[in-house]
Design a protein around this motif. Sequence first.
Motif, PDB file in Angstrom:
ATOM      1  N   UNK A  30      10.508  -1.524 -12.822  1.00  0.00           N
ATOM      2  CA  UNK A  30      11.783  -1.536 -12.091  1.00  0.00           C
ATOM      3  C   UNK A  30      11.693  -0.594 -10.878  1.00  0.00           C
ATOM      4  N   UNK A  31      11.161   0.598 -11.119  1.00  0.00           N
ATOM      5  CA  UNK A  31      11.097   1.583 -10.037  1.00  0.00           C
ATOM      6  C   UNK A  31      10.069   1.196  -8.986  1.00  0.00           C
ATOM      7  N   UNK A  32       9.011   0.528  -9.402  1.00  0.00           N
ATOM      8  CA  UNK A  32       8.017   0.110  -8.411  1.00  0.00           C
ATOM      9  C   UNK A  32       8.582  -0.989  -7.508  1.00  0.00           C
ATOM     10  N   UNK A  33       9.395  -1.861  -8.069  1.00  0.00           N
ATOM     11  CA  UNK A  33      10.048  -2.867  -7.218  1.00  0.00           C
ATOM     12  C   UNK A  33      10.973  -2.198  -6.203  1.00  0.00           C
ATOM     13  N   UNK A  34      11.632  -1.129  -6.630  1.00  0.00           N
ATOM     14  CA  UNK A  34      12.486  -0.375  -5.701  1.00  0.00           C
ATOM     15  C   UNK A  34      11.640   0.212  -4.572  1.00  0.00           C
ATOM     16  N   UNK A  35      10.468   0.773  -4.931  1.00  0.00           N
ATOM     17  CA  UNK A  35       9.590   1.318  -3.899  1.00  0.00           C
ATOM     18  C   UNK A  35       9.191   0.238  -2.893  1.00  0.00           C
ATOM     19  N   UNK A  36       8.854  -0.939  -3.389  1.00  0.00           N
ATOM     20  CA  UNK A  36       8.453  -2.029  -2.494  1.00  0.00           C
ATOM     21  C   UNK A  36       9.580  -2.394  -1.530  1.00  0.00           C
ATOM     22  N   UNK A  37      10.809  -2.451  -2.061  1.00  0.00           N
ATOM     23  CA  UNK A  37      11.954  -2.763  -1.198  1.00  0.00           C
ATOM     24  C   UNK A  37      12.177  -1.646  -0.195  1.00  0.00           C
ATOM     25  N   UNK A  38      12.088  -0.401  -0.656  1.00  0.00           N
ATOM     26  CA  UNK A  38      12.268   0.728   0.260  1.00  0.00           C
ATOM     27  C   UNK A  38      11.230   0.698   1.373  1.00  0.00           C
ATOM     28  N   UNK A  39      10.030   0.244   1.058  1.00  0.00           N
ATOM     29  CA  UNK A  39       8.960   0.235   2.060  1.00  0.00           C
ATOM     30  C   UNK A  39       9.009  -0.988   2.960  1.00  0.00           C
ATOM     31  N   UNK A  95       0.819  -1.213   0.000  1.00  0.00           N
ATOM     32  CA  UNK A  95       0.000   0.000   0.000  1.00  0.00           C
ATOM     33  C   UNK A  95       0.849   1.258   0.000  1.00  0.00           C
ATOM     34  N   UNK A  96       1.900   1.258   0.816  1.00  0.00           N
ATOM     35  CA  UNK A  96       2.766   2.440   0.855  1.00  0.00           C
ATOM     36  C   UNK A  96       3.483   2.637  -0.487  1.00  0.00           C
ATOM     37  N   UNK A  97       3.874   1.518  -1.096  1.00  0.00           N
ATOM     38  CA  UNK A  97       4.548   1.624  -2.399  1.00  0.00           C
ATOM     39  C   UNK A  97       3.568   2.145  -3.462  1.00  0.00           C
ATOM     40  N   UNK A  98       2.341   1.651  -3.444  1.00  0.00           N
ATOM     41  CA  UNK A  98       1.345   2.149  -4.412  1.00  0.00           C
ATOM     42  C   UNK A  98       1.121   3.656  -4.243  1.00  0.00           C
ATOM     43  N   UNK A  99       1.104   4.096  -2.986  1.00  0.00           N
ATOM     44  CA  UNK A  99       0.899   5.530  -2.746  1.00  0.00           C
ATOM     45  C   UNK A  99       1.983   6.381  -3.398  1.00  0.00           C
TER      46      UNK A  99
END
Lengths: 389, 389
Positions: A197-206, A176-180
């Motif tokens: 690629x960038x969305x996977x980075x967001x998921x890892x960051x979150x 959810x945080x990554x989708x935001x």
Amino acid sequence: MPLAGPFPLMEYQDRCRRVQTAMVESGLAALLLTSEPDVRYVSGFLTRFWESPTRPWFVILPASGKPVAIIPAIGAPLMARGWIEDIRTWDAPDYRDDGVSLLTEALRALVPPGGRIGVPIGRESVMRMPLADWDRVRANLGDRGCEDASDLLRRLQGRKSAAEIALIREACAIGGRAFDRVPDILRPGVTLSEVFRRFQILLLEEGADWVSYLAGGAGPGGYGDVISPADARPLRQGDLLMLDTGAVRQGYFCDFDRNWSLGPASAELREAHRVLHDVTEAAFDVARPGATARDLHAAMAPILTARAGAPVPGRLGHGLGMRLTEPPSLIPDDDTELVPGMVLTLEPSLPLGPGRMMVHEENIVIGAGGAEWLTPRAPRDLPELGWRD
Amino acid sequence: MPLAGPFPLMEYQDRCRRVQTAMVESGLAALLLTSEPDVRYVSGFLTRFWESPTRPWFVILPASGKPVAIIPAIGAPLMARGWIEDIRTWDAPDYRDDGVSLLTEALRALVPPGGRIGVPIGRESVMRMPLADWDRVRANLGDRGCEDASDLLRRLQGRKSAAEIALIREACAIGGRAFDRVPDILRPGVTLSEVFRRFQILLLEEGADWVSYLAGGAGPGGYGDVISPADARPLRQGDLLMLDTGAVRQGYFCDFDRNWSLGPASAELREAHRVLHDVTEAAFDVARPGATARDLHAAMAPILTARAGAPVPGRLGHGLGMRLTEPPSLIPDDDTELVPGMVLTLEPSLPLGPGRMMVHEENIVIGAGGAEWLTPRAPRDLPELGWRD
């Protein structure tokens, strides 16, 4: 030293007690487990090393007592950090005998002559060892019989513990945080491949430990399918973008999606999004103990049919947990009764036109009094992002 | 419209021609493929949707003509963007008949009575469908026989095309750039778990499509094993840190590692790193067409034994490509002859003491005149990072 992994000892003791009770009822003397989630379920053995197809891994759960692990030596230190004490190893790969003798010997010792061995060979199962080796094992079991244990495992694994639900909830929150943050990674000219690629980075960051699954699509007025890898076409104003993730937290998945309109959305897309939202609400409302997977399908399908003008094929959701997709399936033929602790996805889709569709997916858990959203709820109105080509 | 995926039509035509030539030599009328890499090899079907264990996928390659795909309807649009024309689908999951009739019918039509069907059931294979369903198919094949096709596929898949090698080289370059940036993500107090997460981000930033595998370890004077998930222990001065990645580029893997000393390294660690480096050099020097997997093991093992004081168990490398690990195995029992186009990992390890080891891994490709490094070569001297707890 505490057990490796997210759970205390009691989690595994409880699981095995429940499985063993069901085994006794079914007259099974032992279960043979070979797949990653089945092995992990009773042992806690969590590793990405399963990505290597070279080595087979075996766990035998007798009708009483602790599981026995028969595994390549490379896995012994990690297995020993779990609760299993009887760990038998060989130096794999061994071309003359890749665990076959060890496995055969253990099954013969743990299962009396004439006894029955449960093996998951039914729906959604894979026997994760070379079939030729399994044939060799079976040929040396004497009059011990093998039979399908898929139903037994599916039933018990489907009822998640509080600790399991907490991890799935955590994975959902990460998603959810990554989708935001997706609007932050959408820049004019960006390709779907780069967004993936960038969305996977967001998921890892979150906080995702790893990202085992990412799907999605983008296209003018809808996407064509939801399993293709991302392509190098730049996103354009008027595109409907969807991302669908299976991010993993300590071995447990979320599986949900979000849609965005790049620039103002057409009336068709806005309405389709509201319909899909309402469809998940309809399923949510009937999702409670005693209802069946079929009931959830029946709550969703008519709304989709009315909008699409014809029945929409495919399942409308599924189980979720240690796997991206688990039983049951939300289809008319699935009469699985919902029980507290069951985690499900609601995943309706609408065809919009040739090569154009929209999918929406959320995750819920069944409680004593009804369902609860595990995913932060998507808005009913399709988000429209400021966008200029 | 060009084919989906990284290769032109000719790549698949060449692959199938080679496989079919071998099938004719072996007297096989058809191959039945069920696993992700086998299906992708002949069809180009690349999707992360295999992460869902719900649905089986089948491709039949007859001894002549194009492959036939028998797949869940959800995969039809993507499969149709490949080169296969004969795509037969069903609405999976179907509890009454999950592709069994379609598969049986196709095998009966494509294989004459008495004909033989090749199925990968040998080393490193998995039959990716419920065994109970496979038994149903087999029971309806009449006098058509099934036999192992693992060797045939392994031999041909092991000889990579120039286009395949280019993708593995690209994956290796991505891994190399990410490894170069590891010092940037090491801050006092950082946990191995956080390092794993941040290193996956680096891989994605450097161009990985996804990160299917990440292993590693960290500990004072060495790590304990190389398959455990990362833990939450903060890294400390004196730790030996290792990261080992299987990053994926358009469906092809790299698989190599790097070691770092946090702060000044002990003489023991510095020497162990040089020994492992020299071991990979020794294998590299003998890696050429005509040498065998066994020869590479023989070039490496004595150096390790001399340093460790006893034989070091386990394989010392393996094939690499569409899978993180592929045949052959660098073990004494593997007499696979190296041929141009074969991609291998060299992966020696040294025990250093109780719960302490060091592993090093690089990737090479066999050319007509010898081997070539695909990975940017690790330095012979263990990198020592400035570090203060």
